[in-house]
Design a protein around this motif. Sequence first.
Motif, short mmCIF file in Angstrom:
data_model
loop_
_atom_site.label_atom_id
_atom_site.label_comp_id
_atom_site.label_asym_id
_atom_site.label_seq_id
_atom_site.Cartn_x
_atom_site.Cartn_y
_atom_site.Cartn_z
N UNK A 1 -3.04 8.10 0.25
CA UNK A 1 -3.69 8.58 -0.90
C UNK A 1 -3.30 7.74 -2.15
N UNK A 2 -4.40 7.36 -2.81
CA UNK A 2 -4.17 6.74 -4.08
C UNK A 2 -3.69 8.21 -5.35
N UNK A 3 -4.00 9.39 -5.04
CA UNK A 3 -3.85 10.57 -5.98
C UNK A 3 -2.37 10.80 -5.81
N UNK B 1 0.92 -1.33 0.11
CA UNK B 1 0.08 -0.07 0.01
C UNK B 1 0.97 1.28 -0.17
N UNK B 2 1.19 1.75 -1.08
CA UNK B 2 2.17 2.80 -1.29
C UNK B 2 1.28 4.13 -1.74
N UNK B 3 1.96 5.19 -1.41
CA UNK B 3 1.10 6.38 -1.73
C UNK B 3 0.92 6.65 -3.22
N UNK B 4 0.05 7.19 -3.70
CA UNK B 4 -0.34 7.65 -5.14
C UNK B 4 -0.55 6.29 -6.00
N UNK B 5 -0.79 5.22 -5.62
CA UNK B 5 -1.35 4.07 -6.34
C UNK B 5 -2.28 3.12 -5.65
N UNK B 6 -2.88 2.47 -6.19
CA UNK B 6 -4.00 1.52 -5.54
C UNK B 6 -3.16 0.59 -4.98
N UNK B 7 -3.87 -0.13 -4.00
CA UNK B 7 -3.34 -1.45 -3.20
C UNK B 7 -2.93 -2.52 -4.45
N UNK C 1 2.69 18.12 1.57
CA UNK C 1 2.36 18.00 0.32
C UNK C 1 3.21 18.80 -0.49
N UNK C 2 3.81 18.35 -1.68
CA UNK C 2 4.59 19.05 -2.38
C UNK C 2 3.82 20.61 -3.03
N UNK D 1 3.22 -0.74 4.26
CA UNK D 1 2.48 0.41 3.88
C UNK D 1 3.63 1.30 4.38
N UNK D 2 3.51 2.51 3.46
CA UNK D 2 4.50 3.58 4.05
C UNK D 2 3.79 4.97 3.46
N UNK D 3 4.32 5.87 4.20
CA UNK D 3 3.78 7.45 3.76
C UNK D 3 4.96 8.33 4.23
N UNK D 4 4.93 9.32 3.62
CA UNK D 4 5.99 10.35 3.79
C UNK D 4 5.58 11.36 5.13
N UNK E 1 -2.91 3.51 9.70
CA UNK E 1 -2.00 4.02 8.68
C UNK E 1 -2.94 4.21 7.45
#
Lengths: 156, 156
Positions: free
Chosen positions: B151-153, A63-69, A155-156, A148-151, B148
């Motif tokens: 986002x998918x975006x 489960x990574x950011x900016x992509x579906x599972x 947001x940029x 799973x990860x997130x930053x 945790x």
Amino acid sequence: MRLRPRNILSVLALSVSAAAILAQSNQKETDAILAADAAWMKVYHAKDLDKSLAFCAEDASMLVPSAPIATGKEAVGKLIAYDFSVNGDLTWHANKVGVARSGDLGYSSGIYEDTYQNAAGKTVHDTGKYLTIWKKQADGSWKVLFDMSNSDLPPA
Amino acid sequence: MRLRPRNILSVLALSVSAAAILAQSNQKETDAILAADAAWMKVYHAKDLDKSLAFCAEDASMLVPSAPIATGKEAVGKLIAYDFSVNGDLTWHANKVGVARSGDLGYSSGIYEDTYQNAAGKTVHDTGKYLTIWKKQADGSWKVLFDMSNSDLPPA
């Protein structure tokens, strides 16, 4: 049956032993999960796709950011290959670990660091966190069931 | 001791019963985790801070994007309060659930949806995913040990 004192002591001794064995067993399993977490990081940092994928269960989900599972070896393999193409020198280390009493399900969690070039060519020093669920396999090895990860960055 | 056929059948019957009881017990626990996941969503969607926090274990950790790991009721409470101030109509539902054989540790995972106004006043329809680790408490209830999301975006 009424327990005589000696029997009570035996039962108590047995309970204490069982608790001690369980604690030892859990310590052994949390050590094994931490070792798997560190070993996975090593091959992931080296961008070795086959060895990185070998740490994942057949039905693993990422489960990574900016992509579906992504679920299953094929989808997870694609995601890891993509991650290798964009990450720089990703490292992580666990600061939490736990395991179920039955020793078949556990987790590790911690922080990651990565320095990479973004799409605009700018160097980004990223820090973030992760949560991994580990499932013990029939052969006794621990494999990734969820990762799973997130930053931490805004947001940029 | 050599087992006679009748004894073998008894042992087999016992093993099958034990497996059936274990399967029933696991089904009961995964149902309980799914129920807790849905009940947590209900009070979270209603932005009820006290009830949302009551679903978290004392040492719960929340790992949300753009913030460091928050651990413990106070830190998690602040994070949830902030989330309530920025999310719009957050909902989620689980599509995976699992539990250890010992029934003391489990997980749920699934997708979320949220429509909110971003800092620039633009309406964002966000979709993403989550992973929650649940720990059974002394009173038999399931509480959040880790939660945790990401986002998918694509990055903004």
